[in-house]
Design an enzyme around this catalytic site. Structure first.
Site, mmCIF file in Angstrom:
data_model
loop_
_atom_site.group_PDB
_atom_site.id
_atom_site.type_symbol
_atom_site.label_atom_id
_atom_site.label_comp_id
_atom_site.label_asym_id
_atom_site.label_seq_id
_atom_site.Cartn_x
_atom_site.Cartn_y
_atom_site.Cartn_z
ATOM 1 N N HIS A 182 6.891 -7.103 123.859
ATOM 2 C CA HIS A 182 6.467 -8.475 124.154
ATOM 3 C C HIS A 182 7.689 -9.381 124.217
ATOM 4 O O HIS A 182 8.576 -9.302 123.374
ATOM 5 C CB HIS A 182 5.523 -8.978 123.053
ATOM 6 C CG HIS A 182 5.037 -10.365 123.296
ATOM 7 N ND1 HIS A 182 3.973 -10.655 124.121
ATOM 8 C CD2 HIS A 182 5.488 -11.562 122.853
ATOM 9 C CE1 HIS A 182 3.783 -11.959 124.161
ATOM 10 N NE2 HIS A 182 4.699 -12.531 123.401
ATOM 11 N N ASP A 209 -7.268 -17.351 119.669
ATOM 12 C CA ASP A 209 -5.955 -17.827 120.135
ATOM 13 C C ASP A 209 -6.103 -18.669 121.394
ATOM 14 O O ASP A 209 -5.440 -19.691 121.548
ATOM 15 C CB ASP A 209 -5.013 -16.649 120.399
ATOM 16 C CG ASP A 209 -3.656 -17.146 120.869
ATOM 17 O OD1 ASP A 209 -3.015 -17.885 120.101
ATOM 18 O OD2 ASP A 209 -3.244 -16.835 121.991
ATOM 19 N N ARG A 242 -3.491 -26.709 120.622
ATOM 20 C CA ARG A 242 -2.087 -26.929 120.231
ATOM 21 C C ARG A 242 -1.309 -27.559 121.368
ATOM 22 O O ARG A 242 -0.460 -28.426 121.157
ATOM 23 C CB ARG A 242 -1.439 -25.590 119.841
ATOM 24 C CG ARG A 242 -1.899 -25.073 118.493
ATOM 25 C CD ARG A 242 -1.465 -23.629 118.293
ATOM 26 N NE ARG A 242 -0.026 -23.468 118.365
ATOM 27 C CZ ARG A 242 0.601 -22.328 118.705
ATOM 28 N NH1 ARG A 242 -0.104 -21.248 118.982
ATOM 29 N NH2 ARG A 242 1.902 -22.277 118.745
ATOM 30 N N SER A 279 -0.115 -16.438 116.718
ATOM 31 C CA SER A 279 -0.608 -16.369 118.096
ATOM 32 C C SER A 279 -0.097 -15.092 118.784
ATOM 33 O O SER A 279 -0.871 -14.332 119.374
ATOM 34 C CB SER A 279 -0.136 -17.626 118.854
ATOM 35 O OG SER A 279 -0.295 -17.477 120.228
ATOM 36 N N LYS A 330 -2.301 -11.028 119.070
ATOM 37 C CA LYS A 330 -2.546 -10.343 120.344
ATOM 38 C C LYS A 330 -1.882 -8.965 120.353
ATOM 39 O O LYS A 330 -2.449 -7.995 120.855
ATOM 40 C CB LYS A 330 -2.028 -11.198 121.511
ATOM 41 C CG LYS A 330 -2.935 -12.408 121.751
ATOM 42 C CD LYS A 330 -2.392 -13.349 122.808
ATOM 43 C CE LYS A 330 -1.246 -14.170 122.297
ATOM 44 N NZ LYS A 330 -0.863 -15.334 123.062
HETATM 45 N N1 URA Z 1 3.395 -17.391 123.164
HETATM 46 C C1 URA Z 1 2.182 -17.214 122.614
HETATM 47 O O1 URA Z 1 1.434 -16.314 123.003
HETATM 48 N N2 URA Z 1 1.802 -18.052 121.634
HETATM 49 C C2 URA Z 1 2.590 -19.055 121.162
HETATM 50 O O2 URA Z 1 2.204 -19.759 120.248
HETATM 51 C C3 URA Z 1 3.847 -19.208 121.753
HETATM 52 C C4 URA Z 1 4.233 -18.359 122.758
#
Ligand code: URA
Length: 438
Positions: A86, A165, A172, A187, A191
């Site tokens: 990621h 999320d 947010r 967050s 995932k």
């Molecule tokens: N990428 C994400 O998936 N979440 C965040 O809070 C910041 C970057």
């Protein structure tokens, strides 16, 4: 015994610097997802977190609660070691297109969920659609079968993966609570953990084009994500890498696919190649396939030299319905109608190359989305000819602008030129890898 939890008392507790129990965090997340806690209370809670932070235990509880809000992928039917990678987001980041083929050529399975681009950073799913016919809407059985047969599969992220999320991120985004460590950690990691891989390799970007502008913040984010991943029982490692300029030379969907293919052919820009190899080596080491970094790097380089990584990419493209001939002949990828060169009006060393600005120029050309529903042009973008530290003569080519019309190309040239800064003095050398956190 049944305890009634009062949401406003939990907001007070966090506002005054207290730590919430897992049950209290569960109340907040469950209530927010099912609609019993309104946006205004969640916004107040997020702002309290912004100012008072969260302990590691709270961040872990928040992440676990977010995971519970949706489906968790069961990858047990995929044989062998499963890895995921990621990136925290950057301009010109096509590393997945290089890493997945290299690692699967070594027998590490890469069952990956990816997103589309939004804003100035691109998404892997959009880039992949440059292969004519390629589909990323894949059902569960086909996902597992392809991971077993080919070694890697990339599907679009479903709405069922961590819906908490999705809802929290949207809030947010409009309440100035995005750039706070525990919320970013939960967050991203919710995932990644819900996606089920045994090994998680994180690429945490730092610099002017990254979320974390300061290097020390990027390292702290990397440490927190690695700690959380490891506490959740996954092998997790992070590379902190430079995003003071775009990654590689190409920015724009098909142009980036072409550059990724160049790397798999043993060419490509040095920094991009180095980062791909370093991220890959982290997975190889965690998988126990090599004892040292040098050994892992050599194994990965071999997948390039012997053509097995490129062959994996072709196999993957075909398995997902795309035209695999383009892997061996990138001239079959979408091509822009107009290609104009931007010549330098100055001479000197490139001392600034604003990654965000190049990303915005590409959006202007049509390569990225302004809103979720924008239709993008896969063929357009920018190919840099000069990068930070390079010397430029007056009238030398700085970049090529790939556009759908002369007007857009002219506008793109102006925007790209504004991203460059020059100096007479040679800037200090730089390394794309800032460090590894494990
Ligand atoms: N990428 C994400 O998936 N979440 C965040 O809070 C910041 C970057």
């Amino acid at each position: 015994m049944f305890f009634f939890m009062n949401t406003s008392e939990l907001i007070v507790k966090k506002r005054d610097g207290g730590s919430l129990s897992p049950e209290e965090i569960s109340h907040l997340i469950e209530g927010y997802v099912n609609g019993s806690i309104p946006d205004y209370q969640m916004a107040a809670f997020l702002m309290a977190v912004y100012f008072k932070g969260m302990t590691d235990e709270e961040t872990l509880a928040l992440t676990e609660e977010m995971i519970k809000s949706g489906d968790v992928l069961d990858l047990s039917a995929i044989e062998g070691i499963k890895a995921d990678k990621h990136s925290t987001g950057g301009v010109g980041d096509k590393t997945s297109l290089v890493i997945c083929p290299m690692l699967s050529a070594l027998g590490i399975k890469m069952p990956k969920m990816s997103g589309r681009g939004l804003g100035h950073t691109g998404g892997t799913i959009d880039k992949l659609e440059s292969f004519s016919g390629l589909k990323t809407d894949i059902d569960g059985d086909s996902f597992i079968k392809q991971a077993n047969d080919v070694g890697f599969v990339i599907a679009g992220q479903t709405a069922k993966l961590v819906p908490a999320d999705k809802k929290l991120y949207a809030l947010r985004d409009v309440t100035a609570t995005v750039d706070i460590m525990p919320l970013i950690v939960s967050s991203i990691m919710s995932k990644k953990l819900a996606s089920g891989a045994d090994i998680i390799v994180l690429d945490v970007k730092t610099g002017s084009g990254a979320f974390m502008k300061k290097q020390e913040d990027a390292f702290e984010l990397a440490r927190q994500m690695v700690r959380l991943g490891q506490n959740a029982g996954r092998k997790t490692v992070a590379v902190v890498s430079d995003m003071d300029e775009p990654l590689g030379y190409a920015v724009g969907n098909a142009l980036e696919v072409k550059e990724a293919i160049e790397v798999l052919n043993g060419q490509g820009e040095e920094g991009l190649r180095k980062l791909c190899l370093m991220l890959g080596s982290c997975a190889v080491l965690e998988a126990g396939l090599a004892k040292t970094e040098a050994e892992a790097l050599q194994m990965l380089e071999e997948t390039i030299d012997n053509g097995s990584a490129l062959a994996k990419l072709a196999q993957f493209v075909k398995a997902q319905g795309g035209d695999e001939k383009a892997v061996y002949d990138p001239s079959l990828l979408p091509k822009a109608a107009i290609v104009q060169k931007l010549f330098s009006p100055f001479e000197g060393y490139v001392q600034k190359l604003d990654a965000d600005g190049i990303g915005r120029a590409c959006i202007g050309l049509g390569a990225g989305r302004q809103t979720k529903d924008s239709v993008i042009d896969l063929s357009v973008g920018v190919v840099l000819h000069k990068k930070l530290g390079d010397y430029v003569e007056k009238n030398e080519c700085l970049a090529e602008i790939h556009a759908s019309s002369e007007e857009k190309a002219e506008q793109g040239k102006k925007q790209v030129l504004d991203c460059f800064g020059f100096s007479e003095k040679r800037p200090e050398g730089r390394d794309i890898i800032k460090g590894i956190v494990k």
